[in-house]
Design an enzyme around this catalytic site. Structure first.
Site, short mmCIF file in Angstrom:
data_model
loop_
_atom_site.label_atom_id
_atom_site.label_comp_id
_atom_site.label_asym_id
_atom_site.label_seq_id
_atom_site.Cartn_x
_atom_site.Cartn_y
_atom_site.Cartn_z
N ASP A 28 48.47 42.58 51.10
CA ASP A 28 49.08 41.74 50.08
C ASP A 28 50.27 40.96 50.64
O ASP A 28 50.77 41.26 51.74
CB ASP A 28 49.53 42.63 48.91
CG ASP A 28 49.39 41.93 47.56
OD1 ASP A 28 49.41 40.69 47.53
OD2 ASP A 28 49.27 42.65 46.55
N ASP A 43 45.29 37.25 40.27
CA ASP A 43 45.67 38.44 39.50
C ASP A 43 45.17 38.33 38.06
O ASP A 43 45.23 39.31 37.31
CB ASP A 43 47.20 38.60 39.49
CG ASP A 43 47.69 39.41 40.69
OD1 ASP A 43 46.85 39.90 41.47
OD2 ASP A 43 48.92 39.54 40.85
C1 GLA Z 1 49.93 41.94 43.72
C2 GLA Z 1 48.42 42.03 43.75
C3 GLA Z 1 47.95 43.03 42.72
C4 GLA Z 1 48.57 44.37 43.01
C5 GLA Z 1 50.08 44.27 43.06
C6 GLA Z 1 50.70 45.55 43.54
O1 GLA Z 1 50.39 41.39 42.54
O2 GLA Z 1 47.85 40.77 43.53
O3 GLA Z 1 46.54 43.12 42.71
O4 GLA Z 1 48.08 44.84 44.25
O5 GLA Z 1 50.50 43.22 43.93
O6 GLA Z 1 52.09 45.50 43.57
#
Ligand code: GLA
Length: 754
Positions: free
Chosen positions: A494, A564
């Site tokens: 990420d 997301d």
């Molecule tokens: C980001 C990702 C999510 C999740 C969060 C965790 O927002 O896109 O899918 O993994 O971080 O903190």
């Protein structure tokens, strides 16, 4: 060079000419091995009489030549059926007036800023004596396989530019990049460096591009190309969600199925820019590479700078065919090979929306047991498992398993996940640090910063300066250790904020802006070396959703997280936009809870599944809230997905009805590469008055073959034949009985053996 080499750029001297003569790249070998016999032209050719170079596939020809001034002049890019004698020797424009002399109006393959030149240059340099004029002329060339390399040199100073071209003989997609070499004996500063300038045939165009923001990515924008310049860019240090480094240009009236399209994508995960502008002769030029904003790259004598690779293609077959060509190209030539992984993308479970940061051994075990019941193949524990990570204020940077949450370490969980028949994946965000972390307390100097200035936080975190060798090595060692001591099949990598105050104070002021290049090179270095050390490892590129999706990161990762936003209706348009540039084979899509957290929209479990089954299926719901019926539905649809996923992930995608522009309907069809199976997904937002759902005409089937229809979800109208010819399904189509709100159907057509 497009790094399909077996070498990684060595740290520090990665830009030196010691590495100029690399071995033949895997890229070239791959392309050469897929040459189509009997193509009208050789993949690459040079006519010594006319000084014209051609790169050809069975469908596309690209040509440029050396004109009488010695400039490398663009000549032709389009349908391959242009006879050789129609490819004229390069002849400079006469110029349009004293205000627009020939040097500026003649379309060049890689124009430097110098002489009289008023459109976007591919290269701009400044010399220590104040001279900023650079005029590149042809020096020499080499041809081999599907590769052309042309060396240009300034008319008086020994600055050389090697232009590299490759063509994929299957799709006709070209790869272009440049290496800028300083042989002057004195330092010089590169202030702007593109991978390529693409000159399109003279006509009027509409520009298609992709834009968005967090949880709202992948909007397809369309606008006419006007005389002014259009800029697509990221100044964020990474690819970004605001614009994606992809474009398509097509005359007005081009549809999904018909009309010429020129398209391209830049393989770079740092700040980038693509400009689109007509020149004075109304020819459209597309120039893309490093973003020149805040850019400066000093080359000491003997040093060189490689640009990213800019891929581009042409098709007469509309926007749909442009996407399919890119998808195939990505699957065949960009993504890591499937070889060590015999299956398609596994169906995964991810804990994020179910538990947020509240992970522990008992909770994850419970989820894993439930996930195994529905046929999940990979169990992924998301954020919260390390350091003092109970929320997003602390812990990032401390990649040590939390003894409070996992007193026995990760091994018991991993072993149980394996025993349940799944492999194990883990979330990491290696490039970031919370100020409230041991790493930051020990190394406050490791972040991007300008001394004495504020350090702007995003999600309570700062960006580690990966351009630093010590930071790169630290991250590599930490991750290598994690992967060595735990049986981890998959990392969700990420990246949850963009850069600010991008200083690199340990460097001399004149070298600090190298951070824009060195950071990304080191990111690629870590990913590549982790893959080499752990050949079974798979990686997902995530950046708070779709903030880091490009052909550069896709070379080193197996899948991406597009957004997301997991609302299944919003996802239809997000996924639609995504597929203009990128294959559904890497497009992760989770089934999550209803009402959805993004917009409180309620949808049925079946609708959520069908939306996610258009890509690479995952489940992100809190399974402890499911009842027996939910588990039964999920088990059935996961099994269905496994039977059709090869077609969805690796087949040809037809966007039959676009969900964009507020349409109540949408439909996609995927056809396997041998046309043996077609999978249709259809969605209804809400019925209106007494309008029926539109009749759906399939595409891409073998008209002579017979196909048997099977409904995965939903019903066709009474009287629909259980079996018919491909011609029937394409011309008569299928009438689905979709009524109500947020309804969906899925249909499989299997070719009947005859
Ligand atoms: C980001 C990702 C999510 C999740 C969060 C965790 O927002 O896109 O899918 O993994 O971080 O903190």
């Amino acid at each position: 060079m497009w790094a399909f080499t077996d070498e990684c750029p060595p740290q520090g001297r990665n830009d030196t000419m010691r590495h100029q003569h690399r071995s033949v790249t895997l890229w070239m070998m791959l392309l050469a091995s897929t040459q189509v016999l009997g193509a009208a032209r050789e993949p690459v050719d040079y006519n010594p009489d006319t000084h014209v170079f051609t790169l050809s596939s069975p469908h596309v020809t690209y040509a440029f030549g050396v004109n009488e001034r010695g400039e490398l002049q663009s000549l032709y890019w389009g349908d391959h059926r242009v006879p050789d004698d129609a490819l004229p020797a390069a002849k400079p424009d006469t110029g349009s007036s004293s205000f627009d002399p020939s040097t500026g109006s003649t379309p060049q393959e890689y124009p430097a800023w110098g002489s009289a030149f008023y459109t976007e240059p591919a290269l701009k340099v400044s010399f220590p004596d104040g001279n900023r004029d650079l005029v590149l002329h042809y020096l020499s060339h080499t041809l081999s396989g599907s590769h052309v390399s042309v060396l240009l040199k300034d008319i008086s100073r020994d600055v050389r530019v090697e232009l590299r071209y490759d063509i994929d003989p299957d799709s006709g997609i070209l790869a272009r990049s440049a290496r800028i070499e300083n042989h002057t004996g004195k330092p010089l500063s590169v202030q702007q460096a593109a991978a390529a300038t693409w000159n399109l045939p003279s006509r009027s165009y509409e520009l298609y591009s992709l834009s968005g923001q967090w949880a709202s990515e992948w909007h397809l924008d369309r606008r006419p190309v006007l005389p002014s310049q259009t800029v697509l860019e990221s100044r964020r240090g990474s690819t970004g969600e605001q614009n994606n480094p992809w474009f398509a240009l097509a005359p007005a009236g081009t549809s999904e199925d018909v009309g010429p399209v020129w398209f391209g994508a830049l393989a770079w995960s740092g700040s980038w820019r693509i400009t689109v502008e007509p020149d004075i002769m109304r020819r459209v030029r597309v120039t893309g590479g490093y973003n020149p904003f805040d850019f400066s790259y000093r080359l000491a004598p003997g040093e060189s700078l490689d640009t990213p690779v800019f891929f581009a293609g042409y098709t007469p077959g509309g926007l749909g065919e442009a996407s399919r060509l890119l998808h195939r190209f990505e699957l065949m030539h960009v993504l890591p090979p499937l070889a060590p992984h015999p299956r398609a993308r596994p169906v995964l479970y991810n804990s994020w929306e179910a538990t947020q940061f509240n992970v522990n051994e008992a909770g994850q075990l419970k989820l894993a047991e439930m996930a195994a019941r529905i046929g999940i193949e990979r169990f992924v524990m998301d954020d919260g498992w390390f350091g003092a990570r109970d929320n997003d204020h602390a812990g990032l940077g401390d990649w040590v398993v939390s003894p409070r949450k996992f007193p026995r370490g990760l091994q018991p969980l991993i072993e149980r996940v394996h025993a349940l028949g799944m492999d194990f994946g883990l979330w990491v965000e290696p490039e970031m640090v919370n100020p409230d972390s041991d790493l930051y307390r020990h190394h406050p100097d490791w972040v991007l910063n300008f001394p004495g200035r504020p350090r702007t936080q995003g999600r309570n975190q700062l960006v580690l300066n990966l351009a630093r060798r010590d930071v790169r090595d630290h991250l590599f060692n930490v991750l290598d250790d994690l992967l060595t001591h735990n049986d981890i099949a998959f990392l969700k990598w990420d990246y949850n904020r963009n850069w600010s105050e991008p200083g690199w104070p340990e460097q001399k002021p004149e070298d600090q802006q190298k951070v824009y290049v060195a950071y990304v090179q080191n990111l690629y270095w870590i990913l590549q070396h982790l893959r080499e050390r752990h050949p079974k490892l798979e990686i997902e590129s995530c950046s708070g959703g779709g903030g880091r999706v490009d052909l550069g990161i896709m070379r080193l990762t197996d899948e991406v997280w597009p957004s997301d936003n997991t609302d299944p209706f919003d996802r239809l348009s997000i996924q639609d936009g995504f597929t203009y540039a990128y294959t559904p084979g890497v497009m992760m899509a989770w089934v999550t809870d209803s009402p959805n957290w993004v917009n409180q929209r309620s949808t049925s479990l079946e609708y959520r599944f069908l939306s996610s089954m258009q890509g690479s299926l995952g489940i992100g719901a809190d399974l402890s809230h499911w009842n027996g019926q939910d588990f039964e539905t999920a088990r059935r649809l996961v099994a269905e997905y496994k039977s059709l996923r090869t077609t969805v992930q690796r087949g040809n995608l037809y966007r039959l009805i676009s969900p964009r522009d507020g349409s109540s309907y949408s439909a996609t069809e995927s056809v396997s590469s041998d046309a043996g199976q077609a999978v249709l997904f259809a969605f209804l937002h809400s019925s209106s008055l007494r309008y029926p759902y539109p009749r759906i005409h399939l595409k891409g089937l073998d008209p002579q073959a017979r196909y048997r229809l099977r409904m995965v979800a939903g019903n066709p109208e009474e009287g629909t034949p259980p079996e018919a010819s491909g011609a029937h399904w394409m011309s008569d189509g299928i009438q689905l009985l979709l009524k109500g709100d947020f309804q969906a159907a899925a249909v499989v057509l299997d070719r009947v053996a005859q």
